[in-house]
Design an enzyme around this catalytic site. Structure first.
Site, PDB file in Angstrom:
ATOM      1  N   THR A  71       0.844  -1.186   0.000  1.00  0.00           N
ATOM      2  CA  THR A  71       0.000   0.000   0.000  1.00  0.00           C
ATOM      3  C   THR A  71       0.883   1.241   0.000  1.00  0.00           C
ATOM      4  O   THR A  71       2.108   1.147  -0.146  1.00  0.00           O
ATOM      5  CB  THR A  71      -0.981  -0.047   1.198  1.00  0.00           C
ATOM      6  OG1 THR A  71      -1.912   1.033   1.078  1.00  0.00           O
ATOM      7  CG2 THR A  71      -0.253   0.045   2.529  1.00  0.00           C
ATOM      8  N   LYS A  75       3.811   1.832  -3.588  1.00  0.00           N
ATOM      9  CA  LYS A  75       3.317   1.196  -4.812  1.00  0.00           C
ATOM     10  C   LYS A  75       4.215   1.447  -6.024  1.00  0.00           C
ATOM     11  O   LYS A  75       4.352   0.582  -6.885  1.00  0.00           O
ATOM     12  CB  LYS A  75       1.884   1.646  -5.100  1.00  0.00           C
ATOM     13  CG  LYS A  75       0.876   1.111  -4.093  1.00  0.00           C
ATOM     14  CD  LYS A  75      -0.546   1.474  -4.472  1.00  0.00           C
ATOM     15  CE  LYS A  75      -1.541   0.844  -3.498  1.00  0.00           C
ATOM     16  NZ  LYS A  75      -2.942   1.105  -3.900  1.00  0.00           N
ATOM     17  N   ALA A 143      -5.024  11.944  -8.771  1.00  0.00           N
ATOM     18  CA  ALA A 143      -4.092  11.560  -9.837  1.00  0.00           C
ATOM     19  C   ALA A 143      -2.884  10.787  -9.304  1.00  0.00           C
ATOM     20  O   ALA A 143      -1.810  10.826  -9.897  1.00  0.00           O
ATOM     21  CB  ALA A 143      -3.622  12.804 -10.579  1.00  0.00           C
TER      22      ALA A 143
END
Length: 301
Positions: A71, A75, A143
C-alpha cells in the site's frame, strides 16, 4: 520497520506500508486462509520508502514468505526491485502485490484493478461491460497511484473516455501515457469541476485519501439528480465518508473502498496460494464463492 511472524507456520505474508495500523488486510487474508485450511500467517509491517531496499535484502530470500500486499507510499517504489512485472504493472508503473517465487525472485502484480472493476460492478455499473463502450466518460478524482489502476479498470469495463479531476495539472498529466497505452481518451480537469460535471459521468472513482474530499460533500445538493451513477470511494476509514453521503443525498449509488479492498485481496490470495496444498485458484466456483463470503463477513460487509 517492524514485523512479526508465527514460528512453524506453513507460510507467511504481510501488508507493507506507512501508516499501516489501520489496514483491514489481515482480517481478509486470515478469513481466506482459514477457509482454505492453510496455515499462513499474515501480518502488518510498517515500512517507508527509504526502508524498501533493506527490507527486501533481509526477507526476499528468507524461506516461508509467500509475498506481500503493498500500500502507500510503496506502490511505485517497489516496482524497480522486481525481477518480473506483469503487463499491468509495466503499463501503470505501480503495483500492490509482490509474489515471492521459490527461488527468491520477486514478481510484481497490480490487483487494485480487479478490486475497482468488481466494486463498480457491485455498485451497478452494468451498462458498461467488456466489449461495450459507454457514451459518457468515467470520472476519476485524484491523480496518484490508485488513479493509474482506475484507468486500467475503466478500460477493462469498456470505457473509452475518462476525465481525471486533480488539483495538480502536472501530476495529472503523468497519467496521459498510461491512458494512451490503454486506448483511452483522457481529459484533464481541475478538481473543482468534479461536482459540476458529475451528472454527465457514467461512474466516478475517488482515489483521494480519507477526508481529502470532505469539502465537496455539501456541493452535491446543487448538482441535480445523480440517480444511476455509481461512485466508488476508495477511502473507507471513516465510513461513510462525507463524499459518499453527499453523493447519496444527490441520488447516486455509493460503494465503499472496503469492497474494492475485498476483491483485490481475493486475487492476492489466489496468487499467494498458487501451488499450495489447496490453492484458491483450484477451487470450484461454489467453494470460491464461499471463500469470498467468509472474507466479506470478516469486514462486516
Amino acid at each position: 520497520m517492524t514485523a512479526s511472524t508465527t514460528p512453524g507456520s506453513m507460510g507467511r505474508a504481510a501488508v507493507l506500508g506507512h501508516p499501516i495500523g489501520h489496514s483491514q488486510s489481515p482480517l481478509l487474508h486470515a478469513a481466506a486462509y482459514g477457509h482454505l485450511g492453510l496455515d499462513i500467517d499474515y501480518t502488518r509491517i510498517d515500512l517507508q520508502e527509504e526502508g524498501v531496499e533493506e527490507f527486501l535484502a533481509a526477507y526476499a530470500h528468507e524461506q516461508g514468505w509467500l509475498g506481500w500486499s503493498v500500500t502507500m507510499p510503496l506502490k511505485a517504489a517497489m516496482v524497480s526491485h522486481m525481477a518480473v512485472t506483469s503487463s499491468r504493472v509495466k503499463t501503470l508503473g505501480v503495483l500492490n502485490t509482490v509474489i515471492r517465487q521459490a527461488d527468491g525472485s520477486l514478481h510484481g502484480e497490480n490487483t487494485d484493478v480487479d478490486g475497482i472493476v468488481e466494486a463498480l460492478r457491485e455498485a451497478g455499473l452494468g451498462s458498461v461491460s467488456a466489449g461495450q463502450s459507454s457514451e459518457r466518460p468515467l470520472g476519476i478524482l485524484g491523480a496518484g497511484a490508485t488513479a493509474s489502476a482506475a484507468l486500467a479498470a475503466a478500460a477493462e469495463l469498456g470505457s473509452t473516455e475518462v476525465c481525471v479531476y486533480a488539483r495538480s495539472p502536472e501530476r495529472a498529466a503523468s497519467l496521459a501515457p498510461v491512458a494512451q497505452v490503454l486506448g483511452l481518451q483522457l481529459t484533464l480537469r481541475p478538481s473543482a469541476e468534479f461536482v459540476v460535471e458529475a451528472p454527465s459521468l457514467s461512474a466516478a472513482i475517488s482515489t483521494l485519501p480519507p477526508r481529502a474530499a470532505d469539502g465537496l460533500a455539501e456541493e452535491f445538493a446543487a448538482v441535480g439528480n445523480l440517480a444511476g451513477i455509481p461512485l466508488l470511494d476508495v477511502a473507507y476509514d471513516p465510513w461513510p465518508s462525507q463524499l459518499a453521503l453527499g453523493w447519496e443525498r444527490a441520488g447516486g449509488t455509493v460503494v465503499s473502498g472496503l469492497v474494492m479492498l475485498l476483491h483485490q485481496a481475493v486475487r492476492q490470495v489466489e496468487l499467494f496460494t498458487d501451488g499450495a496444498q489447496a490453492p484458491a485458484a483450484a477451487q470450484s466456483a461454489e467453494d470460491h464463492s464461499a471463500m469470498v463470503h467468509q472474507m466479506r463477513s470478516a469486514l462486516g460487509l
